[in-house]
Design a protein around this motif. Structure first.
Motif, PDB file in Angstrom:
ATOM      1  N   ILE A  66       0.868  -1.179   0.000  1.00 47.31           N
ATOM      2  CA  ILE A  66       0.000   0.000   0.000  1.00 47.31           C
ATOM      3  C   ILE A  66       0.906   1.229   0.000  1.00 47.31           C
ATOM      4  N   ALA A  67       0.641   2.137  -0.933  1.00 45.74           N
ATOM      5  CA  ALA A  67       1.411   3.394  -0.993  1.00 45.74           C
ATOM      6  C   ALA A  67       0.464   4.557  -0.732  1.00 45.74           C
ATOM      7  N   PHE A  68       0.700   5.260   0.361  1.00 42.59           N
ATOM      8  CA  PHE A  68      -0.071   6.464   0.651  1.00 42.59           C
ATOM      9  C   PHE A  68       0.631   7.615  -0.065  1.00 42.59           C
ATOM     10  N   CYS A  69      -0.019   8.146  -1.092  1.00 43.57           N
ATOM     11  CA  CYS A  69       0.629   9.157  -1.939  1.00 43.57           C
ATOM     12  C   CYS A  69      -0.069  10.504  -1.843  1.00 43.57           C
ATOM     13  N   CYS A  70       0.722  11.523  -1.564  1.00 41.41           N
ATOM     14  CA  CYS A  70       0.206  12.897  -1.514  1.00 41.41           C
ATOM     15  C   CYS A  70      -0.247  13.313  -2.917  1.00 41.41           C
ATOM     16  N   LYS A  71      -1.411  13.944  -2.977  1.00 37.15           N
ATOM     17  CA  LYS A  71      -1.956  14.287  -4.310  1.00 37.15           C
ATOM     18  C   LYS A  71      -1.127  15.336  -5.042  1.00 37.15           C
ATOM     19  N   TYR A  72      -0.368  16.144  -4.287  1.00 34.26           N
ATOM     20  CA  TYR A  72       0.399  17.215  -4.927  1.00 34.26           C
ATOM     21  C   TYR A  72       1.716  16.742  -5.545  1.00 34.26           C
ATOM     22  N   ALA A 117       3.112  12.267  -9.617  1.00 32.51           N
ATOM     23  CA  ALA A 117       4.267  11.566 -10.202  1.00 32.51           C
ATOM     24  C   ALA A 117       3.834  10.190 -10.735  1.00 32.51           C
ATOM     25  N   ALA A 118       2.900   9.554 -10.036  1.00 33.94           N
ATOM     26  CA  ALA A 118       2.386   8.252 -10.497  1.00 33.94           C
ATOM     27  C   ALA A 118       1.650   8.435 -11.829  1.00 33.94           C
ATOM     28  N   ASP A 119       0.887   9.525 -11.900  1.00 28.86           N
ATOM     29  CA  ASP A 119       0.174   9.850 -13.146  1.00 28.86           C
ATOM     30  C   ASP A 119       1.166  10.063 -14.284  1.00 28.86           C
ATOM     31  N   LEU A 120       2.211  10.806 -13.955  1.00 30.26           N
ATOM     32  CA  LEU A 120       3.243  11.100 -14.951  1.00 30.26           C
ATOM     33  C   LEU A 120       3.919   9.800 -15.417  1.00 30.26           C
ATOM     34  N   ALA A 121       4.212   8.932 -14.444  1.00 26.24           N
ATOM     35  CA  ALA A 121       4.834   7.644 -14.803  1.00 26.24           C
ATOM     36  C   ALA A 121       3.919   6.897 -15.784  1.00 26.24           C
ATOM     37  N   GLY A 122       2.616   6.984 -15.535  1.00 23.60           N
ATOM     38  CA  GLY A 122       1.648   6.341 -16.427  1.00 23.60           C
ATOM     39  C   GLY A 122       1.683   6.960 -17.818  1.00 23.60           C
ATOM     40  N   SER A 123       1.697   8.305 -17.867  1.00 22.83           N
ATOM     41  CA  SER A 123       1.732   8.978 -19.177  1.00 22.83           C
ATOM     42  C   SER A 123       3.029   8.682 -19.920  1.00 22.83           C
ATOM     43  N   MET A 124       4.101   8.488 -19.156  1.00 22.01           N
ATOM     44  CA  MET A 124       5.394   8.189 -19.788  1.00 22.01           C
ATOM     45  C   MET A 124       5.510   6.702 -20.140  1.00 22.01           C
ATOM     46  N   ARG A 125       4.455   5.975 -19.865  1.00 22.93           N
ATOM     47  CA  ARG A 125       4.415   4.529 -20.097  1.00 22.93           C
ATOM     48  C   ARG A 125       5.549   3.788 -19.377  1.00 22.93           C
ATOM     49  N   LEU A 126       5.825   4.255 -18.167  1.00 23.42           N
ATOM     50  CA  LEU A 126       6.841   3.572 -17.359  1.00 23.42           C
ATOM     51  C   LEU A 126       6.146   2.447 -16.609  1.00 23.42           C
ATOM     52  N   ASN A 127       6.764   1.299 -16.634  1.00 21.61           N
ATOM     53  CA  ASN A 127       6.163   0.173 -15.933  1.00 21.61           C
ATOM     54  C   ASN A 127       6.572   0.158 -14.481  1.00 21.61           C
ATOM     55  N   MET A 138       8.716  16.925  -1.323  1.00 25.43           N
ATOM     56  CA  MET A 138      10.090  17.111  -0.871  1.00 25.43           C
ATOM     57  C   MET A 138      10.044  17.923   0.437  1.00 25.43           C
ATOM     58  N   GLU A 139      11.015  17.677   1.299  1.00 28.82           N
ATOM     59  CA  GLU A 139      11.047  18.438   2.551  1.00 28.82           C
ATOM     60  C   GLU A 139      11.169  19.923   2.216  1.00 28.82           C
ATOM     61  N   GLY A 140      10.341  20.729   2.857  1.00 31.10           N
ATOM     62  CA  GLY A 140      10.315  22.169   2.576  1.00 31.10           C
ATOM     63  C   GLY A 140       9.260  22.534   1.542  1.00 31.10           C
ATOM     64  N   ASP A 141       8.679  21.543   0.850  1.00 27.59           N
ATOM     65  CA  ASP A 141       7.695  21.814  -0.212  1.00 27.59           C
ATOM     66  C   ASP A 141       6.274  21.358   0.119  1.00 27.59           C
ATOM     67  N   CYS A 142       6.041  20.897   1.338  1.00 30.15           N
ATOM     68  CA  CYS A 142       4.700  20.426   1.700  1.00 30.15           C
ATOM     69  C   CYS A 142       3.726  21.607   1.639  1.00 30.15           C
ATOM     70  N   HIS A 143       2.578  21.410   0.990  1.00 30.25           N
ATOM     71  CA  HIS A 143       1.579  22.477   0.869  1.00 30.25           C
ATOM     72  C   HIS A 143       0.964  22.835   2.208  1.00 30.25           C
ATOM     73  N   PHE A 144       1.147  21.966   3.185  1.00 28.28           N
ATOM     74  CA  PHE A 144       0.614  22.246   4.523  1.00 28.28           C
ATOM     75  C   PHE A 144       1.777  22.416   5.498  1.00 28.28           C
ATOM     76  N   VAL A 145       2.861  22.919   5.000  1.00 23.79           N
ATOM     77  CA  VAL A 145       4.087  23.288   5.728  1.00 23.79           C
ATOM     78  C   VAL A 145       4.881  22.093   6.249  1.00 23.79           C
ATOM     79  N   LEU A 162       9.249  13.069  -3.024  1.00 24.58           N
ATOM     80  CA  LEU A 162       9.472  13.322  -4.441  1.00 24.58           C
ATOM     81  C   LEU A 162       8.587  14.465  -4.920  1.00 24.58           C
ATOM     82  N   SER A 163       8.894  14.965  -6.098  1.00 26.99           N
ATOM     83  CA  SER A 163       8.088  16.052  -6.663  1.00 26.99           C
ATOM     84  C   SER A 163       7.174  15.459  -7.734  1.00 26.99           C
ATOM     85  N   SER A 164       6.217  16.290  -8.179  1.00 24.74           N
ATOM     86  CA  SER A 164       5.264  15.812  -9.186  1.00 24.74           C
ATOM     87  C   SER A 164       5.952  15.510 -10.523  1.00 24.74           C
TER      88      SER A 164
END
Ligand code: FES
Length: 156
Positions: free
Chosen positions: A15-21, A26-36, A74-81, A113-115
């Motif tokens: 189970i991966a709990f992934c932040c939407k931001y 990034a998971a969406d991007l991996a999908g668009s890049m056709r990364l397995n 990334m540390e320092g980039d959380c939208h909720f500080v 990680l970043s988006s």
């Protein structure tokens, strides 16, 4: 569960709990890049990793996950500080708790990680799946299964 351990084709559930931001994007991007990346990883989108509590991590293991990870900004980039810093502390706490009860702490981890990091998202999914495949099935899921069966049968 023991059968799963002895079965050479053991396929872990993660189970991966992934932040939407970040990680979810990034998971969406991996999908668009056709990364397995392995279908073993079930993604749960969260508004911020700060919303992932210790109970969610433990419950995921109890519900049958062999491994769990949290992927936040990334540390320092959380939208909720500081949500990702709180998540980091909670993951560390659960690791310590697992270790104290004799369960591999490597079953749980935290990543940042970043988006834009689609390839890194896929890499983490592969890395975690391989790690858990090596460790083997989680004994927590087996115990929970047994307890549920006994409860259904009316045994104490
Ligand atoms: Fe992404 Fe907080 S908003 S971890």
């Amino acid at each position: 569960m023991e059968n799963r351990r002895m079965n050479e084709t053991f396929e872990p559930t993660l189970i991966a709990f992934c932040c939407k931001y970040c990680a979810y994007a990034a998971a969406d991007l991996a999908g668009s890049m056709r990364l397995n990346y392995p279908s073993n990883v079930k993604i749960t989108q969260v508004p911020c990793t700060g919303r992932v509590d210790i109970i969610h991590l433990l419950k995921a293991l109890e519900d049958g996950a062999d491994g769990v990870y949290v992927a936040g900004c990334m540390e320092g980039d959380c939208h909720f500080v500081s949500g990702n810093l709180k998540a980091k502390q909670r993951v560390a706490y659960v690791k310590k708790t697992l270790s104290e009860i004799g369960i591999e702490p490597e079953r749980i981890d935290m990543f940042n990680l970043s988006s834009a990091m689609g390839p890194r998202f896929a890499e983490i999914a592969i890395e975690m799946t391989e790690r858990i495949r090596k460790i083997g099935p989680s004994p927590i899921a087996a115990t929970a299964d047994r307890d549920n069966r006994q409860a259904k049968e009316g045994k104490p």
